[in-house]
Write a protein that holds these residues in place. Structure first.
Motif, PDB file in Angstrom:
ATOM      1  N   SER A   5       0.867  -1.178   0.000  1.00  0.00           N
ATOM      2  CA  SER A   5       0.000   0.000   0.000  1.00  0.00           C
ATOM      3  C   SER A   5       0.904   1.228   0.000  1.00  0.00           C
ATOM      4  O   SER A   5       2.098   1.142   0.278  1.00  0.00           O
ATOM      5  CB  SER A   5      -0.930   0.005   1.219  1.00  0.00           C
ATOM      6  N   PHE A   6       0.322   2.366  -0.322  1.00  0.00           N
ATOM      7  CA  PHE A   6       1.120   3.578  -0.478  1.00  0.00           C
ATOM      8  C   PHE A   6       0.483   4.739   0.272  1.00  0.00           C
ATOM      9  O   PHE A   6      -0.728   4.786   0.471  1.00  0.00           O
ATOM     10  CB  PHE A   6       1.247   3.957  -1.956  1.00  0.00           C
ATOM     11  N   LEU A   7       1.345   5.673   0.677  1.00  0.00           N
ATOM     12  CA  LEU A   7       0.908   6.928   1.276  1.00  0.00           C
ATOM     13  C   LEU A   7       1.481   8.068   0.443  1.00  0.00           C
ATOM     14  O   LEU A   7       2.695   8.175   0.283  1.00  0.00           O
ATOM     15  CB  LEU A   7       1.388   7.045   2.716  1.00  0.00           C
ATOM     16  N   LEU A   8       0.601   8.882  -0.108  1.00  0.00           N
ATOM     17  CA  LEU A   8       1.007  10.065  -0.864  1.00  0.00           C
ATOM     18  C   LEU A   8       0.875  11.280   0.038  1.00  0.00           C
ATOM     19  O   LEU A   8      -0.228  11.670   0.411  1.00  0.00           O
ATOM     20  CB  LEU A   8       0.143  10.231  -2.117  1.00  0.00           C
ATOM     21  N   GLN A   9       2.007  11.855   0.425  1.00  0.00           N
ATOM     22  CA  GLN A   9       2.014  13.062   1.256  1.00  0.00           C
ATOM     23  C   GLN A   9       2.274  14.279   0.380  1.00  0.00           C
ATOM     24  O   GLN A   9       3.175  14.261  -0.463  1.00  0.00           O
ATOM     25  CB  GLN A   9       3.080  12.964   2.341  1.00  0.00           C
ATOM     26  N   LEU A  10       1.490  15.311   0.604  1.00  0.00           N
ATOM     27  CA  LEU A  10       1.623  16.526  -0.201  1.00  0.00           C
ATOM     28  C   LEU A  10       1.678  17.741   0.717  1.00  0.00           C
ATOM     29  O   LEU A  10       0.710  18.050   1.413  1.00  0.00           O
ATOM     30  CB  LEU A  10       0.445  16.643  -1.171  1.00  0.00           C
ATOM     31  N   GLN A  11       2.825  18.408   0.742  1.00  0.00           N
ATOM     32  CA  GLN A  11       3.004  19.623   1.535  1.00  0.00           C
ATOM     33  C   GLN A  11       2.911  20.828   0.607  1.00  0.00           C
ATOM     34  O   GLN A  11       3.668  20.929  -0.366  1.00  0.00           O
ATOM     35  CB  GLN A  11       4.360  19.618   2.232  1.00  0.00           C
ATOM     36  N   ILE A  12       1.979  21.737   0.892  1.00  0.00           N
ATOM     37  CA  ILE A  12       1.741  22.893   0.022  1.00  0.00           C
ATOM     38  C   ILE A  12       1.873  24.175   0.831  1.00  0.00           C
ATOM     39  O   ILE A  12       1.331  24.288   1.936  1.00  0.00           O
ATOM     40  CB  ILE A  12       0.341  22.828  -0.618  1.00  0.00           C
ATOM     41  N   THR A  13       2.587  25.142   0.288  1.00  0.00           N
ATOM     42  CA  THR A  13       2.703  26.463   0.902  1.00  0.00           C
ATOM     43  C   THR A  13       2.284  27.520  -0.110  1.00  0.00           C
ATOM     44  O   THR A  13       2.289  27.283  -1.316  1.00  0.00           O
ATOM     45  CB  THR A  13       4.147  26.747   1.362  1.00  0.00           C
ATOM     46  N   GLY A  14       1.898  28.684   0.373  1.00  0.00           N
ATOM     47  CA  GLY A  14       1.489  29.762  -0.518  1.00  0.00           C
ATOM     48  C   GLY A  14       0.929  30.944   0.245  1.00  0.00           C
ATOM     49  O   GLY A  14       1.096  31.045   1.465  1.00  0.00           O
TER      50      GLY A  14
END
Length: 226
Positions: free
Chosen positions: A132-141
């Motif tokens: 299984s997979f974990l997609l982590q997405l860190q977004i700044t703005g």
């Protein structure tokens, strides 16, 4: 066309850096499905072939890079819309400067974020021997514009907008991932992660990866810091 690709780099990152050598390399490795920007003709084709068209301040017909074409087994499978392509770019490439629009959750309206940067990371996980997979997405703005009825002068209101944006983005990303799994097209590179982290396991599933990918569990974790 080269200039259009340069402008797209803001919202698509290195997805625009496609060359014949890169295409050949991806096809030979066969671990991630190929995506290539596609060009659409906006306006009547017949008017676009006339010299007067490019002499006008506002041409009747223009070329535009709208989205990405997705291939499967070296054949065109389907098109990603402009919206889906922008979303896919956030999950696939490090974006350095783009604009993002999310929905307000409890009322009508939208929120626009500018100077958006993203950092996606895929983790390979195991649950009782099943990958299984974990997609982590860190977004700044930065918060740019709000069309919903909300006072943005307080810290609490900003926190609410960030939370709403996280929920909206996570929902959109999950929908996109479900689409790629239904199409059996691993465009994010989950197979590439398995190849690097667990090469022995990859060798056992690589010949049937498209079918395996359609059934693996993928969790998403979106974090915004505006």
């Amino acid at each position: 066309m080269e200039e259009m690709l340069k402008r797209k780099r803001e919202s698509w990152g290195n997805l625009t850096d496609i060359t014949s050598n890169k295409i050949k390399e991806m096809l030979n490795q066969d671990r991630t499905e190929l995506t290539i920007p596609y060009i659409t003709i906006k306006g009547p084709f017949s008017k676009g072939t006339i010299k007067d068209n490019i002499e006008k301040a506002t041409p009747d017909t223009m070329l535009a890079i709208e989205g990405l074409a997705v291939f499967q087994n070296q054949r065109l499978s389907y098109w990603l819309s402009s919206k889906d392509s922008n979303l896919y770019a956030l999950t696939k490439s490090k974006i350095h400067d783009t604009t993002l629009v999310t929905k307000c959750q409890k009322q009508s309206g939208y929120v626009t974020w500018k100077d958006v940067r993203s950092k996606p990371v895929i983790h390979l996980q195991d649950k009782e021997g099943v990958p299984s997979f974990l997609l982590q997405l860190q977004i700044t703005g930065k918060l740019s514009d709000v069309s919903c009825n909300l006072d943005t002068s307080t810290t609490k209101a900003i926190a609410t907008l960030e939370h709403d944006a996280e929920q909206d983005l996570q929902k959109q990303i999950n929908q996109l991932l479900v689409k790629t799994q239904n199409k059996k097209t691993d465009i994010n590179g989950f197979g590439e992660v398995m190849y690097r982290k667990q090469p022995d396991r990859w060798n056992r599933v690589k010949n049937n990866w498209n079918s395996v990918y359609s059934t693996v569990q993928i969790q998403t974790n979106v974090r915004l810091d505006f």
